[in-house]
Design a protein around this motif. Structure first.
Motif, PDB file in Angstrom:
ATOM      1  N   LEU A   1      -9.601  -0.205   2.106  1.00 61.18           N
ATOM      2  CA  LEU A   1      -9.380  -0.651   0.725  1.00 61.18           C
ATOM      3  C   LEU A   1      -8.371  -1.778   0.622  1.00 61.18           C
ATOM      4  O   LEU A   1      -8.291  -2.447  -0.407  1.00 61.18           O
ATOM      5  CB  LEU A   1      -8.920   0.530  -0.125  1.00 61.18           C
ATOM      6  N   ALA A   2      -7.589  -2.008   1.698  1.00 57.90           N
ATOM      7  CA  ALA A   2      -6.595  -3.077   1.658  1.00 57.90           C
ATOM      8  C   ALA A   2      -7.248  -4.434   1.430  1.00 57.90           C
ATOM      9  O   ALA A   2      -6.633  -5.336   0.850  1.00 57.90           O
ATOM     10  CB  ALA A   2      -5.792  -3.089   2.954  1.00 57.90           C
ATOM     11  N   GLY A   3      -8.491  -4.603   1.868  1.00 59.87           N
ATOM     12  CA  GLY A   3      -9.189  -5.868   1.682  1.00 59.87           C
ATOM     13  C   GLY A   3     -10.017  -5.923   0.413  1.00 59.87           C
ATOM     14  O   GLY A   3     -10.698  -6.912   0.160  1.00 59.87           O
ATOM     15  N   SER A   4      -9.960  -4.868  -0.379  1.00 58.56           N
ATOM     16  CA  SER A   4     -10.745  -4.813  -1.612  1.00 58.56           C
ATOM     17  C   SER A   4      -9.942  -5.388  -2.774  1.00 58.56           C
ATOM     18  O   SER A   4      -8.902  -6.010  -2.598  1.00 58.56           O
ATOM     19  CB  SER A   4     -11.139  -3.369  -1.907  1.00 58.56           C
ATOM     20  N   ARG A   5     -10.403  -5.108  -3.987  1.00 62.36           N
ATOM     21  CA  ARG A   5      -9.698  -5.545  -5.183  1.00 62.36           C
ATOM     22  C   ARG A   5      -8.542  -4.616  -5.539  1.00 62.36           C
ATOM     23  O   ARG A   5      -7.900  -4.786  -6.575  1.00 62.36           O
ATOM     24  CB  ARG A   5     -10.682  -5.603  -6.344  1.00 62.36           C
TER      25      ARG A   5
ATOM     26  N   GLY B   1      -1.052  10.913  -8.784  1.00 60.17           N
ATOM     27  CA  GLY B   1      -1.627   9.755  -9.443  1.00 60.17           C
ATOM     28  C   GLY B   1      -2.934   9.308  -8.809  1.00 60.17           C
ATOM     29  O   GLY B   1      -3.571  10.046  -8.050  1.00 60.17           O
ATOM     30  N   ALA B   2      -3.314   8.065  -9.114  1.00 56.42           N
ATOM     31  CA  ALA B   2      -4.603   7.529  -8.675  1.00 56.42           C
ATOM     32  C   ALA B   2      -4.398   6.195  -7.977  1.00 56.42           C
ATOM     33  O   ALA B   2      -3.296   5.632  -7.976  1.00 56.42           O
ATOM     34  CB  ALA B   2      -5.538   7.364  -9.878  1.00 56.42           C
ATOM     35  N   LEU B   3      -5.463   5.686  -7.387  1.00 51.16           N
ATOM     36  CA  LEU B   3      -5.414   4.347  -6.803  1.00 51.16           C
ATOM     37  C   LEU B   3      -5.078   3.314  -7.869  1.00 51.16           C
ATOM     38  O   LEU B   3      -4.436   2.300  -7.586  1.00 51.16           O
ATOM     39  CB  LEU B   3      -6.761   4.010  -6.156  1.00 51.16           C
TER      40      LEU B   3
ATOM     41  N   ILE C   1       0.815  -1.211   0.000  1.00 53.88           N
ATOM     42  CA  ILE C   1       0.000   0.000   0.000  1.00 53.88           C
ATOM     43  C   ILE C   1       0.854   1.269   0.000  1.00 53.88           C
ATOM     44  O   ILE C   1       0.440   2.292  -0.536  1.00 53.88           O
ATOM     45  CB  ILE C   1      -0.967  -0.026   1.204  1.00 53.88           C
ATOM     46  N   SER C   2       2.046   1.194   0.560  1.00 53.80           N
ATOM     47  CA  SER C   2       2.894   2.384   0.599  1.00 53.80           C
ATOM     48  C   SER C   2       3.128   2.998  -0.781  1.00 53.80           C
ATOM     49  O   SER C   2       3.050   4.214  -0.939  1.00 53.80           O
ATOM     50  CB  SER C   2       4.229   2.050   1.268  1.00 53.80           C
ATOM     51  N   PRO C   3       3.412   2.189  -1.841  1.00 54.10           N
ATOM     52  CA  PRO C   3       3.572   2.796  -3.159  1.00 54.10           C
ATOM     53  C   PRO C   3       2.297   3.466  -3.673  1.00 54.10           C
ATOM     54  O   PRO C   3       2.366   4.429  -4.446  1.00 54.10           O
ATOM     55  CB  PRO C   3       3.961   1.612  -4.050  1.00 54.10           C
TER      56      PRO C   3
ATOM     57  N   MET D   1      -5.442  -4.907  -8.544  1.00 50.95           N
ATOM     58  CA  MET D   1      -5.455  -4.004  -9.694  1.00 50.95           C
ATOM     59  C   MET D   1      -4.096  -3.349  -9.946  1.00 50.95           C
ATOM     60  O   MET D   1      -3.916  -2.666 -10.951  1.00 50.95           O
ATOM     61  CB  MET D   1      -6.503  -2.902  -9.486  1.00 50.95           C
ATOM     62  N   GLN D   2      -3.144  -3.555  -9.049  1.00 49.36           N
ATOM     63  CA  GLN D   2      -1.847  -2.916  -9.228  1.00 49.36           C
ATOM     64  C   GLN D   2      -1.020  -3.593 -10.322  1.00 49.36           C
ATOM     65  O   GLN D   2      -0.133  -2.966 -10.902  1.00 49.36           O
ATOM     66  CB  GLN D   2      -1.076  -2.912  -7.911  1.00 49.36           C
ATOM     67  N   GLU D   3      -1.322  -4.852 -10.609  1.00 49.00           N
ATOM     68  CA  GLU D   3      -0.676  -5.520 -11.722  1.00 49.00           C
ATOM     69  C   GLU D   3      -1.413  -5.144 -12.991  1.00 49.00           C
ATOM     70  O   GLU D   3      -2.614  -5.363 -13.104  1.00 49.00           O
ATOM     71  CB  GLU D   3      -0.711  -7.042 -11.521  1.00 49.00           C
TER      72      GLU D   3
END
Length: 397
Positions: free
Chosen positions: A383-387, A41-43, A30-32, A391-393
């Motif tokens: 949001l850590a438990g969400s998708r 930027g965005a989520l 989550i830090s990045p 989505m970061q990949e």
């Protein structure tokens, strides 16, 4: 939670960001995301595939929300205390051809719009929900109820047997109208984004977020009111004097109720209290759009599948072709749409967070950074438990 300010007046390093109770691996992942938010930027990462899917799916979603909005407002205004509204999805246009198309299910699934309305009504939150419990609302609603039932002995008798029945129906109709007005704004924002992309084909994810944020801010103070016409006279159930506005009283409760909480999908978990598969507290619900597993969502009987079906009808050609080039082609189209939709909703969530943050997220002022991080912490923790992490990949599912 506290943050330590650097003594030299420089900006806070991301290492000062800590989410209590999170798995250490999630902390690292989550830090990045926080760093990206603070860099403008965005989520959702900015990648070509994300840009294509987000802009395309928001075009489709904007078309669907246009239909949803019109129908919810029609029901609130023209189906007031109709106990058996058999034609509520017809928007006042009842023809044989339309009836046959409905029987063939060649129509928008307005049931999903009502599903979202019920989520907002049940979870509550915001000024609209609070107003529905005020003495002023009760007084105004009862005046409208008396006007509606004065020629209807059946409804009069029902009111005697169940005094709160009609009042609760009016609360629901007010939420129909409030959600319809919210979606009216969001539809315009998404469709204007699609129109803009025709002349600016290289929009980035941050630019998409900025477009949505500008729309939210511009509509923030748009008044929310409700005054159905009964026997030729308007009854102000939610007057302008109530002071309800778009952003705090409909948008934020919508994000909470639909993006985060929603309802457990029947058939996927047990509603039996002894089974313990559903949290006892509403605040712990995490069944919203940002958490949903795309595979169940693509299945029959799962309410959001209705939304995916509706968006499938309005996909821009370039997005449909993009899906067809992927493995399985059209065979899992609703699952692909759900994944794209979640990407888009993380952009909408980013826009909402940026609009609500106490200071611009790009600030280099340590005091302002600290205030922003204290604001972002509970959101990112949820949001850590969400998708979100999946989505970061760029090409991950």
């Amino acid at each position: 939670m506290t943050f330590t300010l650097p003594r030299d007046g420089s900006s806070l390093p991301v290492s000062h960001f800590f989410l209590a109770g999170l798995d250490p691996l999630d902390q690292v992942r989550i830090s990045p995301i926080l760093q990206r938010l603070e860099a403008g930027g965005a989520l959702l990462p900015d990648a070509q595939i994300h840009r294509l899917e987000v802009i395309g799916i928001l075009h489709s979603y904007g078309e669907v929300l246009d239909a949803y909005s019109r129908n919810l407002i029609f029901i609130a205004d023209h189906q007031f205390l109709e106990l058996f509204p058999a034609f509520k999805y017809f928007n006042g246009e009842i023809t044989l051809g339309k009836w046959l198309r409905y029987l063939w299910h060649d129509r928008i699934n307005y049931e999903f719009a009502e599903y979202c309305m019920k989520a907002m009504l049940w979870h509550g939150g915001g000024g609209l929900d609070r107003y529905l419990d005020t003495p002023e609302f009760v007084q105004r609603a009862k005046a409208a109820i008396r006007a509606k039932i004065r020629f209807n002995p059946f409804l009069q008798g029902l009111g005697i047997l169940f005094p709160d029945f009609a009042l609760e129906q009016v609360r629901m109709l007010a939420m129909y109208s409030g959600l319809g007005q919210f979606w009216r704004v969001m539809s315009d924002i998404f469709l204007s984004l699609s129109k803009r992309s025709e002349t600016e084909p290289h929009l980035t994810i941050p630019e998409v977020v900025a477009h949505i944020q500008q729309g939210l801010v511009a509509a923030a103070d748009k008044p929310i009111a409700y005054a159905p016409c009964i026997w030729g006279r308007r009854y102000e159930i939610i007057p302008l004097s109530a002071g309800l506005t778009f952003l705090p009283d409909t948008a934020i409760p919508y994000v909470e109720a639909v993006f985060f909480r929603s309802f457990p999908f029947m058939g996927t978990v047990s509603y039996n209290a002894q089974a313990g598969q559903i949290p006892q507290e509403q605040a712990d619900f995490a069944y919203g759009a940002l958490y949903a597993d795309p595979l169940p969502v693509g299945s029959a009987g799962i309410p959001p599948t209705l939304l995916m079906q509706d968006m499938m009808r309005h996909l821009p050609p370039y997005l449909r072709e993009h899906y067809r080039r992927q493995p399985r082609g059209d065979d899992d189209l609703r699952v692909k749409i759900c994944l794209s939709f979640q990407k888009a909703m993380f952009c909408v969530t980013t826009a909402a967070l940026r609009a609500l943050a106490p200071f611009p997220l790009e600030t280099q002022d340590p005091q302002q950074q600290m205030a922003n991080r204290e604001f972002l912490t509970p959101w990112l923790q949820r949001l850590a438990g969400s998708r979100l992490l999946s989505m970061q990949e760029v090409f991950g599912m």
